[in-house]
Design an enzyme around this catalytic site. Sequence first.
Site, PDB file in Angstrom:
ATOM      1  N   THR A  49       0.844  -1.186   0.000  1.00  0.00           N
ATOM      2  CA  THR A  49       0.000   0.000   0.000  1.00  0.00           C
ATOM      3  C   THR A  49       0.886   1.245   0.000  1.00  0.00           C
ATOM      4  OG1 THR A  49      -0.154   0.336   2.402  1.00  0.00           O
ATOM      5  CG2 THR A  49      -1.617  -1.314   1.425  1.00  0.00           C
ATOM      6  N   CYS A  50       0.256   2.414   0.082  1.00  0.00           N
ATOM      7  CA  CYS A  50       1.026   3.655   0.017  1.00  0.00           C
ATOM      8  C   CYS A  50       1.933   3.831   1.230  1.00  0.00           C
ATOM      9  CB  CYS A  50       0.105   4.857  -0.111  1.00  0.00           C
ATOM     10  SG  CYS A  50      -1.029   5.082   1.272  1.00  0.00           S
ATOM     11  N   GLN A 120      -7.599  -3.614   0.654  1.00  0.00           N
ATOM     12  CA  GLN A 120      -6.204  -3.809   0.253  1.00  0.00           C
ATOM     13  C   GLN A 120      -5.727  -5.225   0.595  1.00  0.00           C
ATOM     14  OE1 GLN A 120      -4.837  -0.422   2.482  1.00  0.00           O
ATOM     15  NE2 GLN A 120      -4.757   0.897   0.682  1.00  0.00           N
ATOM     16  N   GLY A 189      -5.624  10.243 -11.567  1.00  0.00           N
ATOM     17  CA  GLY A 189      -5.598   8.811 -11.307  1.00  0.00           C
ATOM     18  C   GLY A 189      -7.012   8.273 -11.251  1.00  0.00           C
ATOM     19  N   ALA A 190      -7.165   6.972 -11.559  1.00  0.00           N
ATOM     20  CA  ALA A 190      -8.490   6.359 -11.523  1.00  0.00           C
ATOM     21  C   ALA A 190      -8.441   4.984 -10.873  1.00  0.00           C
ATOM     22  CB  ALA A 190      -9.063   6.252 -12.938  1.00  0.00           C
ATOM     23  N   GLY A 191      -7.420   4.757 -10.035  1.00  0.00           N
ATOM     24  CA  GLY A 191      -7.319   3.502  -9.300  1.00  0.00           C
ATOM     25  C   GLY A 191      -8.221   3.502  -8.081  1.00  0.00           C
ATOM     26  N   SER A 194      -7.857   6.778  -5.830  1.00  0.00           N
ATOM     27  CA  SER A 194      -8.408   7.936  -6.542  1.00  0.00           C
ATOM     28  C   SER A 194      -9.926   7.832  -6.673  1.00  0.00           C
ATOM     29  CB  SER A 194      -7.769   8.060  -7.926  1.00  0.00           C
ATOM     30  OG  SER A 194      -6.382   8.280  -7.819  1.00  0.00           O
TER      31      SER A 194
END
Length: 448
Positions: A49-50, A120, A189-191, A194
């Site tokens: 993850t981020c 996630q 972004g389109a994940g 986002s």
Amino acid sequence: MSLLVVGLSHRTAPVGVLERAALTGEVPTRLLHDAAASATVAEAALVNTCNRIELYADVDKFHAGVAELSLLLAHHSGVDLEELTAHLYVHYEDRAVHHLFSVACGLDSMVVGEGQILGQLRDALARAQDEHTAGRGLNELFQQALRVGKRAHSETGIDKAGQSLVTFGLEQVAAGAGDIAGKRVLVVGAGSMSSLAAATLVRSGVTDLLIANRTAERAERLVAILGTGRTVDFAKVPEALADVDLVVSCTGAAGVVVTAEEVAAAVAARTGDGPLAFLDLAMPRDVHHDVHELPGALLVDIESLSHAHSAAGPGAADVDAVTGIVADEVAAFGAAQRAARIAPTVVALRSMASDVVSGELARLESRLPDLDERSRAEIGQTVRRVVDKLLHAPTVRVKQLAAEPGGASYAEALRELFDLDPAAVHAVSGTPAASPGTGHAPRGGAAG
């Protein structure tokens, strides 16, 4: 299963290290395959993850497993092993289960209690399944972690303590740039992150929404799902900056998407009131760090969110309740796993006893060929009852003892006392028998 987790997160590593270690593109898949191909690993899964990179593995040796997973993380992240090691944490067996369950409940998140981590973890399991690196052990573990996370959110008020990282980030933006409702917003972004941000913005009252993504079709699909907004060409993002009040960015790009020079130009060209605000949820970052220093711009990123949340604290009494749930679930999972390990031995013992009974009854029949059918059936039933009664207490008790920590020794004792064939035990469990002199079954491939 001997579970090992090696990883780093916002709790152990500064944002700069997390940013350099970020796994993007096809790197996570290659890391999974390399881990599963290791001689010390039977199964592998990756939580990426981020603000978290964790390798979960079923290993046959602790020290060799730690060394191998650490080396793989360093190799695929590009961060020197010596530097990376200073920020890694290691958990093994019950402690590893405890860590995963805590992660699933949001207790280890930057924003305590956030529910996005469940999605996630679900993605991590799906990737490991798709790549055939997760077998029965990790499948059961991650499925249980997801159940524990759902239980924590349904039985406690942990949700009140933890918004999503998106919600928390937008609150920080609002604190510096005013109410989000009514602002002109560009989502880059389109994940999954986002998309969550875009949905949250719409619920917050944003009606003027732009979506930019490298793959235009994904941006168009997101607009269709939201039922509002319009798309903008990804290449025209620098031009679009001057026409919006807020930019929310979370792409999988390996480098900076919005430069400080582009932001400075946009600030100079803007006619709107207030600062040009940025919420950068990407790791590595999408918006250049120097934007923090630009007059007329406000940047909220993972680093500033980490500081803000540390100062605010979790603020949730329900954290204690969730901690209790995790402890109970870890104990139950461990007991079930230990009990399952002895089941093949018990089955093999009863199978051996059944073979002995059948053999002795066959001998009796050859010695007393004139025995009538009724007597033969009565004798057979009596002998089987005697064997069942003799085996009942020790097998029930050994299952109870095996559920306790260190219970594996009772299975070994049972095999020794009854001289059970190891091949018979492993045949029941569906795993190959241990190679002579190794003390464990051959490993190295991922279970299917």
